[in-house]
Design a protein around this motif. Structure first.
Motif, PDB file in Angstrom:
ATOM      1  N   HIS A   1       1.734   7.712  -5.818  1.00 43.72           N
ATOM      2  CA  HIS A   1       0.648   8.500  -6.407  1.00 43.72           C
ATOM      3  C   HIS A   1       0.328   9.788  -5.654  1.00 43.72           C
ATOM      4  O   HIS A   1      -0.096  10.761  -6.258  1.00 43.72           O
ATOM      5  N   CYS A   2       0.468   9.771  -4.342  1.00 45.46           N
ATOM      6  CA  CYS A   2      -0.076  10.891  -3.563  1.00 45.46           C
ATOM      7  C   CYS A   2       0.984  11.794  -2.933  1.00 45.46           C
ATOM      8  O   CYS A   2       0.635  12.756  -2.258  1.00 45.46           O
TER       9      CYS A   2
ATOM     10  N   GLN B   1       0.855   4.300  -2.494  1.00 48.79           N
ATOM     11  CA  GLN B   1       0.404   5.591  -1.963  1.00 48.79           C
ATOM     12  C   GLN B   1       1.475   6.671  -2.157  1.00 48.79           C
ATOM     13  O   GLN B   1       1.176   7.774  -2.601  1.00 48.79           O
TER      14      GLN B   1
ATOM     15  N   PHE C   1       0.829  -1.205   0.000  1.00 48.21           N
ATOM     16  CA  PHE C   1       0.000   0.000   0.000  1.00 48.21           C
ATOM     17  C   PHE C   1       0.865   1.257   0.000  1.00 48.21           C
ATOM     18  O   PHE C   1       0.625   2.211  -0.751  1.00 48.21           O
TER      19      PHE C   1
END
Lengths: 211, 575
Positions: free
Chosen positions: A101-102, A98, A94
């Motif tokens: 992308h973020c 994460q 995860f």
């Protein structure tokens, strides 16, 4: 006893869920009610799906070796107890997704850099990779990182806190973390300002729109 | 809803045109439709159908793409400003404007955060639902201390209209009989937690001029027959309102005013219709209709009506007016006074205070209350002003127990760390000031002389600053807030004044203010333009002062009252 307590709560929750579904359907129709209680399938499509083997290959941001270190750190921060831990729910996979992308280059680099430092110190001190060090050695090393001591700097500690924040976020927003380890109420029904803490016995894992 | 609800091309002359579909537009449409007026509601954005289009509702975090976070590239590219809003998340971003498509500028050395919601329902889908009446003290403040112009209306003019809209919208809260915060028609209040009750008692025991009361919100705590007939049920305490609520438990256009308007058969909606300007007839001195640019294909069309209500948001309505030029009004329609765009105000959210609550370890809450508590403004008249600044502020407050979110970078490992994070932590109490901003001519918006948006509409340029009055007020709020919490027995009390730009409270008001004198105001006491009898502006543009209260409830009451007046004027042949 805690397990029994949880199980009873869960059954109660399921019963009230079914009852609630019936009442809700009467108001908004059964399709809308199912959507409300189960979430919208379309928006699930792109969510990161946990995998059992994400540490066995390169991720989007991390090399396979980094994924393994990440997995072991996840297990040290939030281990399996009566509920699965951070590694079991693939928090490392995860985090790779994460961060890619973020987050921007700064946070990505902070995490990359601390993984590399952890590996370097492990090899210096134990003569082996962090993944090959035993559990106690891994823990000692991470505890020193958090102080910081044993060759770790304040900057290392700060970099690690970025990673730790991601591990905690990833775990407690996972299905296991939010709804098994913590108490989850999708639709509370109403707000009660005062209940005995022991009637829940743990923190609420369900929150407002923003986690 | 009927099939002919949504229209595109039409040469019909509607009885009433309503520009905007948010809190104000929804009310204007409902009131006109229920009076038998064939009404066209014009919305610049897409259609959002109640329930069907709440696509993120009910999705648990683990099924959200990035567990509520928004992809970085998208954030930087499209939501550079909108992401400043507390309600912005992956689950709500589709209800916010796209900053890339909607650029604006700020004068050198100034900042302004313009948060927008461009779809059917507008910001009524996203609002925080806090609902407070203005008091007579608020309506008289300008006249008494000399800032801005006196409101041409008083509390008694609006009181019956507050009641009218409250019964329909559904406002929960407690009657308090406070001079500065008149009671509404209340549904039962949300409950306070045990420490909140204790802090309330401590504050009210220590101070004679301060109260801690339950927040007043547009939530159905106990729906009436009227609410049930709108298809709305009781609030389920999810506090995920901004995703949209299929229970219809909070007031929005979709849940409340639109169903009532549509039921009459008099409502038509023109979605994807960006209003460019108003069509002014020099001969009659009236507005004939609106020029629209299609949101998608940029084609042009017009709609015609006998009366036009601008409800396009404070800044949106004024932008349209400034862009509606004619021989009679070269500086914008109904702007003979030259004050259009001026006296822009927002609320000032730049003081926060917090502290630890000791004890109450055996206490918890169940459910997610969709709002907090309030310490109403205690500096509500000149005799109560500070000697350092004028006007006052309220505090939004609340208690909660810490969770993993507050401890996620804490020290520790293993099962002990996991056990700590699994338990509710320390009780905390937060206070956030909401300060009044003085109406000042210098604070204004204007059309940029050259820059246009993709619809060919001149971009807005803001020139808005906090004055010393606002800054001194926030410094004082920090000190007073800390004193309150220390006196209430809290520990580790800290506070800080921040420097967030105007706009971010999303309570922008003013720019087409009401006043008695057509020479220095745009609207009369019925939201009617002094210069153009069939043009009304009933959103926040009309405010002569900002007061400290969240403004939406007042938008509703003013709009309903203005429709009632307009309908009578039309009947009597004066419009």
């Amino acid at each position: 006893m805690n397990d029994q307590h949880d199980k009873n709560n869960l059954e109660l929750d399921n019963r009230s869920r079914r009852r609630f579904f019936g009442r809700l359907s009467a108001v908004v129709g059964s399709v809308a009610a199912a959507q409300l209680l189960g979430g919208n399938a379309i928006s699930n499509a792109l969510a990161y799906t946990p995998r059992p083997d994400s540490a066995n290959s390169d991720g989007k941001l991390f090399r396979q070796q980094e994924m393994q270190i990440l997995r072991d750190i996840c297990a040290q921060v939030i281990p399996q107890t009566a509920t699965p831990g951070a590694a079991e729910v693939d928090t490392h996979g995860f985090i790779d997704n994460q961060l890619f992308h973020c987050y921007g280059a700064t946070e990505q680099q902070q995490v990359k850099s601390i993984l590399s430092k952890i590996e370097r110190i492990s090899r210096q001190r134990y003569g082996q990779a962090f993944n090959d060090a035993d559990q106690a050695q891994q823990l000692t090393l991470l505890e020193e990182l958090e102080k910081p001591a044993g060759g770790f700097s304040q900057q290392d500690r700060a970099n690690f806190k970025v990673l730790k924040g991601q591990i905690v976020f990833g775990y407690y927003t996972s299905e296991v973390g939010a709804s098994e380890e913590l108490a989850y109420l999708a639709i509370p029904g109403d707000f009660k300002g005062s209940i005995p803490y022991k009637s829940v016995g743990k923190a609420w894992g369900s929150m407002r729109s923003y986690y | 809803m009927n099939d002919e609800l949504y229209i595109k091309e039409s040469s019909e002359i509607f009885d009433a045109i309503v520009v905007g579909s948010g809190v104000s537009g929804g009310w204007a449409a409902k009131e006109f439709c229920e009076k038998g007026f064939k009404t066209l509601m014009i919305e610049r954005g897409r259609v959002v159908e109640h329930r069907k289009d709440y696509t993120s509702e009910g999705v648990p975090p683990w099924h959200q793409t990035y567990r509520s976070r928004v992809e970085n590239l998208l954030l930087q590219r499209d939501y550079n400003i909108q992401q400043q809003c507390y309600a912005f998340s992956d689950a709500t971003k589709h209800f916010f404007a796209n900053d890339r498509e909607m650029p604006y500028s700020t004068a050198e050395g100034t900042e302004f955060s313009w948060i927008r919601a461009n779809q059917l329902g507008g910001k009524s889908l996203l609002w925080h639902r806090q609902s407070y009446r203005l008091s007579e003290h608020d309506f008289r403040a300008n006249g008494l201390d000399g800032h801005g112009t006196d409101w041409p209306i008083g509390y008694s003019d609006l009181a019956p209209w507050y009641s009218h809209v409250e019964k329909h919208a559904g406002i929960c809260g407690t009657p308090e009989n406070l001079p500065q915060l008149p009671d509404s028609e209340f549904l039962p209040p949300f409950e306070m937690s045990a420490p909140e009750k204790a802090i309330k008692a401590a504050i009210e025991n220590h101070y004679s001029d301060k109260q801690l009361i339950m927040g007043r919100m547009a939530h159905l705590t106990q729906p009436t027959e009227l609410h049930l007939s709108q298809g709305r049920v009781k609030c389920q305490a999810r506090n995920e309102c901004q995703k949209g609520c299929s229970f219809g438990a909070y007031f929005s256009t979709q849940s409340s005013t639109l169903p009532s308007a549509a039921k009459t058969g008099n409502l038509h909606i023109a979605p994807n219709s960006v209003v460019h300007s108003l069509i002014y007839d020099e001969k009659t001195g009236r507005v004939k209709g609106v020029r629209v640019i299609d949101n998608d294909d940029l084609s042009e069309r017009e709609y015609y009506g006998k009366v036009v209500f601008l409800c396009a948001s404070t800044l949106g309505s004024t932008q349209i007016m400034l862009n509606s030029t004619s021989k009679a009004f070269p500086q914008g329609i109904a702007n003979s006074s030259g004050v259009l765009g001026h006296y822009l105000m927002d609320h000032n959210y730049n003081a926060k205070v917090k502290g630890d609550i000791t004890g109450f370890e055996d206490e918890y809450y169940r459910g997610r209350r969709p709002g907090g508590l309030l310490i109403p403004n205690f500096r509500y008249k000149p005799s109560r002003y500070s000697d350092k600044y004028q006007r006052g502020f309220s505090f939004s407050c609340g208690a909660y127990r810490e969770t993993w979110k507050d401890q996620k970078e804490g020290d520790g490992f293993g099962s002990k760390f996991k056990e700590t994070l699994s338990q509710a932590g320390q009780w905390k109490f937060n206070m956030d000031a909401q300060g009044e901003m003085l109406p000042r001519f210098e604070n204004h918006m204007a059309l940029h002389p050259t820059l246009k948006d993709k619809w060919g509409i001149p971009q807005v340029e803001f020139n808005v600053r906090w004055s010393d009055n606002e800054k001194l007020m926030m410094e004082d709020a920090v000190e007073i807030g800390k004193e309150i919490l220390i006196n209430a027995g809290l520990e580790n009390v800290t506070g800080e004044a921040t420097e967030r730009p105007p706009g971010i409270a999303i309570h922008e008001v003013g720019t087409a203010r009401m006043g008695r004198d057509p020479k220095d105001s745009i609207l009369n006491g019925f939201n009617q333009c002094h210069d153009v009898a069939n043009l009304f502006v009933t959103d926040g543009s009309c405010f002569s002062s900002s007061a400290t209260q969240n403004p939406s409830l007042t938008f509703m009451a003013l709009t309903a009252r203005a429709v009632d007046y307009a309908a009578k004027e039309i009947k009597n042949g004066r419009i």
